[in-house]
Design a protein around this motif. Structure first.
Motif, PDB file in Angstrom:
ATOM      1  N   VAL A   1     117.938   9.229  39.580  1.00 34.79           N
ATOM      2  CA  VAL A   1     117.727   7.978  38.851  1.00 34.79           C
ATOM      3  C   VAL A   1     116.757   7.066  39.595  1.00 34.79           C
ATOM      4  O   VAL A   1     115.819   6.511  39.000  1.00 34.79           O
ATOM      5  CB  VAL A   1     119.069   7.257  38.612  1.00 34.79           C
ATOM      6  CG1 VAL A   1     118.836   5.843  38.083  1.00 34.79           C
ATOM      7  CG2 VAL A   1     119.922   8.047  37.638  1.00 34.79           C
TER       8      VAL A   1
ATOM      9  N   CYS B   1     117.002  13.391  32.068  1.00 34.07           N
ATOM     10  CA  CYS B   1     115.946  12.921  32.979  1.00 34.07           C
ATOM     11  C   CYS B   1     114.778  12.370  32.158  1.00 34.07           C
ATOM     12  O   CYS B   1     114.215  11.315  32.478  1.00 34.07           O
ATOM     13  CB  CYS B   1     115.458  14.065  33.870  1.00 34.07           C
ATOM     14  SG  CYS B   1     116.558  14.459  35.245  1.00 34.07           S
TER      15      CYS B   1
ATOM     16  N   THR C   1     113.057   6.228  38.134  1.00 29.85           N
ATOM     17  CA  THR C   1     112.779   4.820  37.863  1.00 29.85           C
ATOM     18  C   THR C   1     111.537   4.352  38.622  1.00 29.85           C
ATOM     19  O   THR C   1     110.648   3.706  38.046  1.00 29.85           O
ATOM     20  CB  THR C   1     113.986   3.943  38.250  1.00 29.85           C
ATOM     21  OG1 THR C   1     115.135   4.374  37.503  1.00 29.85           O
ATOM     22  CG2 THR C   1     113.710   2.474  37.963  1.00 29.85           C
TER      23      THR C   1
ATOM     24  N   ILE D   1     115.691   8.973  30.794  1.00 31.52           N
ATOM     25  CA  ILE D   1     115.607   7.905  31.794  1.00 31.52           C
ATOM     26  C   ILE D   1     114.173   7.390  31.891  1.00 31.52           C
ATOM     27  O   ILE D   1     113.928   6.172  31.923  1.00 31.52           O
ATOM     28  CB  ILE D   1     116.109   8.403  33.165  1.00 31.52           C
ATOM     29  CG1 ILE D   1     117.627   8.605  33.136  1.00 31.52           C
ATOM     30  CG2 ILE D   1     115.738   7.412  34.273  1.00 31.52           C
ATOM     31  CD1 ILE D   1     118.195   9.255  34.372  1.00 31.52           C
TER      32      ILE D   1
ATOM     33  N   THR E   1     122.727  12.469  41.186  1.00 32.73           N
ATOM     34  CA  THR E   1     122.435  11.533  40.106  1.00 32.73           C
ATOM     35  C   THR E   1     121.736  10.294  40.635  1.00 32.73           C
ATOM     36  O   THR E   1     120.727   9.840  40.073  1.00 32.73           O
ATOM     37  CB  THR E   1     123.731  11.118  39.380  1.00 32.73           C
ATOM     38  OG1 THR E   1     124.353  12.272  38.821  1.00 32.73           O
ATOM     39  CG2 THR E   1     123.434  10.126  38.273  1.00 32.73           C
TER      40      THR E   1
ATOM     41  N   ASP F   1     122.126   7.083  29.674  1.00 31.16           N
ATOM     42  CA  ASP F   1     121.276   8.104  30.292  1.00 31.16           C
ATOM     43  C   ASP F   1     121.830   8.519  31.655  1.00 31.16           C
ATOM     44  O   ASP F   1     121.909   9.712  31.976  1.00 31.16           O
ATOM     45  CB  ASP F   1     119.844   7.577  30.471  1.00 31.16           C
ATOM     46  CG  ASP F   1     119.150   7.308  29.148  1.00 31.16           C
ATOM     47  OD1 ASP F   1     119.589   7.867  28.118  1.00 31.16           O
ATOM     48  OD2 ASP F   1     118.168   6.554  29.144  1.00 31.16           O
ATOM     49  N   ILE F   2     122.216   7.526  32.449  1.00 26.70           N
ATOM     50  CA  ILE F   2     122.729   7.805  33.800  1.00 26.70           C
ATOM     51  C   ILE F   2     124.056   8.550  33.725  1.00 26.70           C
ATOM     52  O   ILE F   2     124.273   9.544  34.444  1.00 26.70           O
ATOM     53  CB  ILE F   2     122.888   6.482  34.584  1.00 26.70           C
ATOM     54  CG1 ILE F   2     121.518   5.825  34.797  1.00 26.70           C
ATOM     55  CG2 ILE F   2     123.574   6.732  35.932  1.00 26.70           C
ATOM     56  CD1 ILE F   2     121.597   4.410  35.329  1.00 26.70           C
TER      57      ILE F   2
END
Length: 247
Positions: free
Chosen positions: A141, A201, A145, A204, A137, A230-231
């Protein structure tokens, strides 16, 4: 208006150097203001995640807590309350997300109740599966990002993903309901986890793009909630995959 002016002044004084580069080509606002807003949102998310980890660790490590929830009628009732509390709190949180300090109080209730529910889920999962899910995860992330910021800088826009992700989420929810009444077994669970991981995903990327370009300065709470969910949902999706594979 006065709040926004004060907020902008504080952000420029605290983080703006006067020479920041635009986050995306069509940007018309001051880069210092947007960077200040982004820092504030990610600071809130970091606190939420730390609180989630702390509460989850307590629930997992103190075994009487998890046994209370599964071995008694009262515990089951509290567990159900903890599950539905975040959904209930989202309504007033949306209404008061610009009203300080009510927004922070509601955000704290939302985060802690959700953290307890996540901790109870992890309490009956092997440590190896939890660790694998956390590492993957975090890697996903950070990568998504960084990619979204890089893409926004080059003029890419991900707003078109909204309708597709919403439709995919509806399909995912229906699939989960079908799984409850007509279990599809290990393969079905793994398919569900994989599809859910892909969808979150996408969320995000979509919500990070909104953070960069579309959220107003007084929507920091709602922006943080969107990315936090989302995370968390990505983590739970990966946890589902690893749990099914570990059986």
């Amino acid at each position: 208006m006065m709040w926004n002016q004060a907020y902008r002044k504080n952000d420029v004084e605290s983080g703006g150097s006067g020479g920041a580069q635009p986050l995306y080509p069509a940007m018309m606002e001051s880069p210092e203001l947007r960077w200040g807003f982004i820092r504030k949102v990610y600071s809130i998310i970091a606190i939420q995640l730390l609180a989630t980890i702390a509460v989850g660790a307590v629930v997992v490590s103190v075994r009487p807590i998890s046994h209370f929830f599964v071995s008694s009628t009262g515990g089951l009732a509290v567990y159900i309350i903890l599950i539905i509390t975040p959904f209930i709190v989202l309504c007033p949180l949306y209404y008061y997300h610009q009203k300080h300090p009510v927004n922070y109080i509601l955000l704290g209730i939302f985060t802690i109740s959700l953290a307890f529910a996540i901790g109870l889920t992890c309490a009956f999962t092997s440590g190896k599966v939890i660790l694998e899910s956390v590492i993957l995860t975090a890697a996903v992330v950070v990568s998504l990002t960084a990619y979204t910021f890089w893409a926004a800088k080059r003029g890419h826009d991900f707003n078109f993903l909204g309708p597709f992700l919403f439709g995919a989420l509806m399909v995912l929810i229906l699939f989960a309901i079908i799984q409850i009444f007509f279990p599809l077994g290990k393969i079905g669970v793994m398919i569900y986890g994989c599809v859910a991981s892909i969808i979150f995903c996408g969320y995000i990327v979509y919500d990070t793009d909104n953070l960069i370009k579309r959220y107003r300065y007084d929507e920091y709470i709602w922006a943080a909630v969107a990315l936090y969910l989302d995370i968390i949902n990505l983590f739970l999706s990966l946890l589902t995959i690893f749990q099914a594979a570990d059986r």
